[in-house]
Design a protein around this motif. Structure first.
Motif, PDB file in Angstrom:
ATOM      1  N   PRO A  11      36.059  65.160  20.419  1.00  0.00           N
ATOM      2  CA  PRO A  11      37.393  65.688  20.747  1.00  0.00           C
ATOM      3  C   PRO A  11      38.288  65.856  19.526  1.00  0.00           C
ATOM      4  O   PRO A  11      39.054  66.817  19.443  1.00  0.00           O
ATOM      5  CB  PRO A  11      37.960  64.640  21.717  1.00  0.00           C
ATOM      6  N   THR A  12      38.187  64.922  18.564  1.00  0.00           N
ATOM      7  CA  THR A  12      38.984  65.033  17.339  1.00  0.00           C
ATOM      8  C   THR A  12      38.605  66.275  16.564  1.00  0.00           C
ATOM      9  O   THR A  12      39.474  67.012  16.058  1.00  0.00           O
ATOM     10  CB  THR A  12      38.775  63.793  16.451  1.00  0.00           C
ATOM     11  N   GLY A  53      39.917  72.192  15.080  1.00  0.00           N
ATOM     12  CA  GLY A  53      39.547  73.576  14.816  1.00  0.00           C
ATOM     13  C   GLY A  53      38.126  73.980  15.107  1.00  0.00           C
ATOM     14  O   GLY A  53      37.782  75.167  15.002  1.00  0.00           O
ATOM     15  N   ALA A  54      37.256  73.049  15.467  1.00  0.00           N
ATOM     16  CA  ALA A  54      35.856  73.395  15.709  1.00  0.00           C
ATOM     17  C   ALA A  54      35.679  74.103  17.056  1.00  0.00           C
ATOM     18  O   ALA A  54      36.280  73.723  18.048  1.00  0.00           O
ATOM     19  CB  ALA A  54      34.991  72.140  15.667  1.00  0.00           C
ATOM     20  N   ASP A  55      34.844  75.144  17.057  1.00  0.00           N
ATOM     21  CA  ASP A  55      34.449  75.817  18.305  1.00  0.00           C
ATOM     22  C   ASP A  55      33.215  75.150  18.893  1.00  0.00           C
ATOM     23  O   ASP A  55      32.998  75.196  20.104  1.00  0.00           O
ATOM     24  CB  ASP A  55      34.133  77.293  18.038  1.00  0.00           C
ATOM     25  N   ALA A  87      38.874  76.365   7.503  1.00  0.00           N
ATOM     26  CA  ALA A  87      37.830  77.177   8.117  1.00  0.00           C
ATOM     27  C   ALA A  87      38.340  77.861   9.386  1.00  0.00           C
ATOM     28  O   ALA A  87      37.996  79.017   9.677  1.00  0.00           O
ATOM     29  CB  ALA A  87      36.617  76.312   8.443  1.00  0.00           C
ATOM     30  N   ARG A  88      39.193  77.155  10.123  1.00  0.00           N
ATOM     31  CA  ARG A  88      39.776  77.734  11.342  1.00  0.00           C
ATOM     32  C   ARG A  88      40.621  78.963  11.001  1.00  0.00           C
ATOM     33  O   ARG A  88      40.558  79.986  11.691  1.00  0.00           O
ATOM     34  CB  ARG A  88      40.627  76.687  12.048  1.00  0.00           C
ATOM     35  N   LYS A  89      41.414  78.859   9.923  1.00  0.00           N
ATOM     36  CA  LYS A  89      42.247  79.997   9.515  1.00  0.00           C
ATOM     37  C   LYS A  89      41.388  81.192   9.136  1.00  0.00           C
ATOM     38  O   LYS A  89      41.658  82.333   9.535  1.00  0.00           O
ATOM     39  CB  LYS A  89      43.122  79.601   8.323  1.00  0.00           C
ATOM     40  N   ILE A  90      40.340  80.939   8.363  1.00  0.00           N
ATOM     41  CA  ILE A  90      39.462  82.025   7.927  1.00  0.00           C
ATOM     42  C   ILE A  90      38.697  82.608   9.109  1.00  0.00           C
ATOM     43  O   ILE A  90      38.536  83.828   9.224  1.00  0.00           O
ATOM     44  CB  ILE A  90      38.502  81.518   6.838  1.00  0.00           C
ATOM     45  N   ALA A  91      38.233  81.753  10.001  1.00  0.00           N
ATOM     46  CA  ALA A  91      37.492  82.224  11.170  1.00  0.00           C
ATOM     47  C   ALA A  91      38.368  83.103  12.060  1.00  0.00           C
ATOM     48  O   ALA A  91      37.902  84.094  12.629  1.00  0.00           O
ATOM     49  CB  ALA A  91      36.956  81.029  11.962  1.00  0.00           C
ATOM     50  N   PRO A 130      48.074  70.338  12.125  1.00  0.00           N
ATOM     51  CA  PRO A 130      48.234  69.380  13.227  1.00  0.00           C
ATOM     52  C   PRO A 130      47.217  69.647  14.329  1.00  0.00           C
ATOM     53  O   PRO A 130      46.961  70.809  14.673  1.00  0.00           O
ATOM     54  CB  PRO A 130      49.664  69.639  13.718  1.00  0.00           C
ATOM     55  N   PRO A 131      46.591  68.619  14.875  1.00  0.00           N
ATOM     56  CA  PRO A 131      45.564  68.826  15.909  1.00  0.00           C
ATOM     57  C   PRO A 131      46.144  69.419  17.183  1.00  0.00           C
ATOM     58  O   PRO A 131      47.293  69.164  17.539  1.00  0.00           O
ATOM     59  CB  PRO A 131      45.021  67.411  16.143  1.00  0.00           C
ATOM     60  N   ASP A 132      45.346  70.218  17.844  1.00  0.00           N
ATOM     61  CA  ASP A 132      45.714  70.833  19.122  1.00  0.00           C
ATOM     62  C   ASP A 132      44.871  70.172  20.205  1.00  0.00           C
ATOM     63  O   ASP A 132      43.689  70.485  20.372  1.00  0.00           O
ATOM     64  CB  ASP A 132      45.455  72.336  19.064  1.00  0.00           C
ATOM     65  N   ALA A 133      45.456  69.241  20.926  1.00  0.00           N
ATOM     66  CA  ALA A 133      44.722  68.470  21.929  1.00  0.00           C
ATOM     67  C   ALA A 133      44.174  69.340  23.052  1.00  0.00           C
ATOM     68  O   ALA A 133      43.240  68.945  23.756  1.00  0.00           O
ATOM     69  CB  ALA A 133      45.626  67.384  22.505  1.00  0.00           C
ATOM     70  N   ALA A 134      44.739  70.529  23.219  1.00  0.00           N
ATOM     71  CA  ALA A 134      44.288  71.420  24.292  1.00  0.00           C
ATOM     72  C   ALA A 134      43.018  72.192  23.915  1.00  0.00           C
ATOM     73  O   ALA A 134      42.368  72.778  24.778  1.00  0.00           O
ATOM     74  CB  ALA A 134      45.393  72.410  24.648  1.00  0.00           C
TER      75      ALA A 134
END
Length: 329
Positions: free
Chosen positions: A52-53, A58-60, A27-31, A167-171
């Motif tokens: 946070p996870t 990818g969630a806004d 969904a992040r890629k499509i968004a 891979p998760p982006d902690a930032a």
């Protein structure tokens, strides 16, 4: 106006299920292509720590609905709550995993919202009009249907292991919104009293990193013990081909393939499996495939990274003993 892609997140024991992470990643890629936002909705009890996870995945926006009545999945309660959340948020699309819970919840939500449902999809993409289209297998995997809808939101369940997990982006940061669990009493016609989980030290098939599967070459249910011995040594799940399941040697929940479960482990060991196209469709995304078959012309060798031509009843016990030595070193 409808906007955004909403993911209904599955969690178990405060762990986000892999299929939900897959949906967030895709969904992040499509968004990012369409300028949409990604909204993750998670239900349960004591679930604040999951935000946070979900943001890193990818969630806004993360909508947290924390209530004791939602501690365990309940069809009525979850349908009641999510119906109101979806109407309030007005997303373009609503995505769920095609899991036991997802297959139970999605059609009820679709009926409540008065929309259609694309079920058991194995792909999604944006068309020329920026509409989401979904691909799902039909005729036992012999063909694919491409589905879309002019009605919003469009809802779909996605087969686990369809998409890779980014891979998760902690930032990454997300807006976190806490909503009350507004449950209509009329929806609580069934009350969950207890959840009984079959005890097993092996990982779940769709989330396992290593899978050992057996096919028609196992010759009978009593012979699966040699696969189970190997699986226990290397920490693997045990799977089966459709032929083995249709023969009654294994339950359907162990079936890998187009009409079973789609898996994508790091290592897939196929024992006595010929390599029918329906089976390959369910495990072809495995990183490494090892095939053991006494027929050198078996189709499984065409997709295998490593092949052993030999009698599985001789080869598998030897592998088990060698792995035991490595584990005990």
């Amino acid at each position: 106006m409808a906007k955004g892609i909403m993911i209904i997140v599955e969690q178990r024991n405060l762990q986000v299920r892999k299929v939900s992470l897959e949906l967030l990643s895709e969904a992040r890629k499509i968004a990012d292509q369409t300028g949409e936002s990604v909204v993750a909705v998670v239900l349960g009890q004591g679930i604040d720590e999951l935000a946070p996870t979900l943001a890193a995945s990818g969630a806004d926006k993360v909508i947290v609905i924390d209530d004791a009545k939602l501690a365990e999945y309940s069809t009525g309660a979850y349908t009641s709550v999510l119906n109101k959340i979806i109407r309030k948020e007005e997303p373009q699309a609503v995505l769920l995993g095609n899991t036991a819970a997802g297959k139970d919840l999605a059609p009820r939500l679709a009926q409540r919202l008065g929309i259609g449902l694309a079920s058991d999809c194995t792909g999604m993409e944006i068309d020329s009009a920026n509409f989401l289209t979904f691909k799902r297998p039909i005729y036992a995997g012999k063909a694919f249907a491409h589905l879309t809808s002019n009605v919003r939101p469009i809802m779909a369940t996605i087969r686990p292991n369809t998409f890779p997990v980014t891979p998760p982006d902690a930032a990454r940061q997300a807006e976190v919104v806490k909503e009350a669990a507004d449950i209509d009493q009329a929806d609580l016609t069934a009350i969950l009293k207890e959840v009984a989980i079959a005890a097993s030290k092996r990982p779940e098939l769709t989330e396992a990193n290593i899978i050992v599967s057996g096919g028609r070459g196992m010759k009978g249910p009593e012979n699966y013990s040699i696969l189970e011995d190997l699986a226990d040594v290397i920490g693997a799940a045990v799977g089966a081909s459709r032929a083995a399941v249709d023969s009654g040697w294994k339950e359907h929940k162990f079936q890998v393939g187009q009409t079973g479960k789609t898996v994508a482990p790091t290592l897939y060991i196929a024992c006595g499996i010929s390599g029918a196209i329906q089976h390959l469709a369910g495990m072809g995304s495995s990183k490494f495939i090892v095939a053991i078959n006494k027929d050198p012309e078996a189709n499984i060798f065409n997709v295998a990274d490593y092949g052993i031509v030999g009698d599985l009843f001789e080869v598998v016990p030897l592998l088990t003993e060698e792995f035991k030595k490595l584990v005990n070193e």
